[in-house]
Design a protein around this motif. Structure first.
Motif, PDB file in Angstrom:
ATOM      1  N   SER A   1      13.958   3.946  -7.904  1.00 51.99           N
ATOM      2  CA  SER A   1      14.170   5.225  -8.582  1.00 51.99           C
ATOM      3  C   SER A   1      15.432   5.185  -9.433  1.00 51.99           C
ATOM      4  O   SER A   1      16.365   4.417  -9.142  1.00 51.99           O
ATOM      5  CB  SER A   1      14.293   6.351  -7.551  1.00 51.99           C
ATOM      6  OG  SER A   1      15.537   6.252  -6.873  1.00 51.99           O
TER       7      SER A   1
ATOM      8  N   ALA B   1      10.113   6.041  -5.250  1.00 48.10           N
ATOM      9  CA  ALA B   1      10.411   7.190  -6.099  1.00 48.10           C
ATOM     10  C   ALA B   1      11.382   8.157  -5.429  1.00 48.10           C
ATOM     11  O   ALA B   1      12.098   8.900  -6.114  1.00 48.10           O
ATOM     12  CB  ALA B   1       9.119   7.917  -6.465  1.00 48.10           C
TER      13      ALA B   1
ATOM     14  N   GLY C   1       4.428   5.513 -12.704  1.00 45.89           N
ATOM     15  CA  GLY C   1       5.700   6.062 -12.275  1.00 45.89           C
ATOM     16  C   GLY C   1       6.794   5.845 -13.290  1.00 45.89           C
ATOM     17  O   GLY C   1       7.662   6.708 -13.491  1.00 45.89           O
TER      18      GLY C   1
ATOM     19  N   ASP D   1       9.782   8.532 -12.854  1.00 51.32           N
ATOM     20  CA  ASP D   1      10.038   8.479 -11.407  1.00 51.32           C
ATOM     21  C   ASP D   1      10.602   7.129 -10.981  1.00 51.32           C
ATOM     22  O   ASP D   1      11.294   7.033  -9.970  1.00 51.32           O
ATOM     23  CB  ASP D   1       8.745   8.741 -10.619  1.00 51.32           C
ATOM     24  CG  ASP D   1       8.212  10.146 -10.823  1.00 51.32           C
ATOM     25  OD1 ASP D   1       9.025  11.039 -11.162  1.00 51.32           O
ATOM     26  OD2 ASP D   1       7.004  10.352 -10.660  1.00 51.32           O
TER      27      ASP D   1
END
Length: 293
Positions: free
Chosen positions: A169, A231, A247, A252
């Motif tokens: 992340s 994430a 993602g 994310d």
């Protein structure tokens, strides 16, 4: 003898369907009739073929032996019927398929959907799970597996490959010095994938292969769980590319060491040798292999 063969065929259908009720619906019989047929077969043979519970059926050792031979018998019968009925060119029947849960986020879903459209007479029962299925015990006709297969008594065909991306992340990366070499990741927290060893081979732009095995507080058994925990800032994860890219596009996740590559995963179709639904299975597998990933 005819009655016993019929009973064996019903027994095999129960194993394939997973429950007496499901088998009864497919056969057009009352569940009590199907259960009685199997019980009478067990009494005639003097052995227990199935362990019964309120939610699950499982094969005994004797049941597994009989089921394997019943599949061979039924496959031979279906092959014979096909041979004398050449006008029956459109495949039809019921096919039980299992696949890893992350497949729902990949282009393989398009291939399966295209197969269903191309073969409307084949009924598909699709089980998406990262729990390894026993093909015989669970009555699975064909399973999709990711990774590189160990030796098996089953038949297998490679239908494609998938890349993996190393991701984390933005919040997790924010407090760290950005890595420039694979070795820099040894001190980072990882989210490990339980079905595989917690060791990762990364290849540099110069084709140098470095093995990395960082510490892991969290271990999961599903690829989509790797995504979700990465994430949420729990560390690095090696996520199938098609899942990771979504993602990254949403913000994310961040691709870590993008110039380095992880080993690809092979995607294989695996099915029992001498499957009673061999014709349907091969039709399905060949279709997926032709579509590609």
């Amino acid at each position: 003898m005819i009655d016993k063969l019929r009973s064996v065929a019903i027994f095999a259908h129960v194993v394939d369907a997973g429950t007496f009720r499901a088998a009864a619906q497919q056969l057009g019989l009352a569940p009590s009739r199907v259960s009685e047929t199997v019980s009478n077969l067990e009494n005639a043979l003097g052995v227990t073929l199935l362990y019964r519970s309120t939610r699950h059926l499982s094969l005994t050792h004797e049941g597994r032996m009989l089921y394997q031979r019943a599949r061979t018998m039924l496959a031979a019968m279906e092959e014979g019927l096909d041979a004398i009925n050449p006008t029956s060119t459109e495949p039809a029947g019921h096919l039980r398929v299992s696949a890893p849960a992350f497949v729902t986020q990949t282009s393989l879903m398009d291939s399966i959907a295209n197969f269903a459209k191309a073969h409307p007479k084949i009924e598909l029962a699709l089980h998406f799970t990262d729990q390894r299925k026993d093909l015989i015990r669970d009555g699975i006709d064909v399973t999709i597996r990711a990774g590189w297969l160990e030796d098996s008594e089953h038949m297998a065909r490679k239908i494609g490959t998938t890349d993996r991306l190393l991701v984390a992340s933005p919040g997790y990366i924010a407090g760290k010095t950005l890595p420039t070499q694979a070795q820099d990741l040894e001190t980072w927290e990882w989210i490990s994938f339980m079905p595989r060893p917690h060791k990762y081979n990364l290849t540099s732009p110069d084709s140098e292969v470095i093995s990395v095995s960082g510490t892991a507080q969290v271990a999961v058994n599903a690829a989509d769980a790797l995504y979700e925990f990465a994430a949420r800032g729990l560390g690095l994860a090696a996520v199938p590319a098609q899942l990771a890219e979504k993602g990254i596009a949403r913000g994310d996740l961040v691709h870590v060491l993008p110039e380095w590559t992880l080993d690809q995963l092979g995607i294989f179709a695996v099915w029992p040798d001498g499957s009673r639904r061999e014709n349907l299975t091969l039709t399905f597998v060949r279709f997926l292999a032709k579509e590609g990933l």
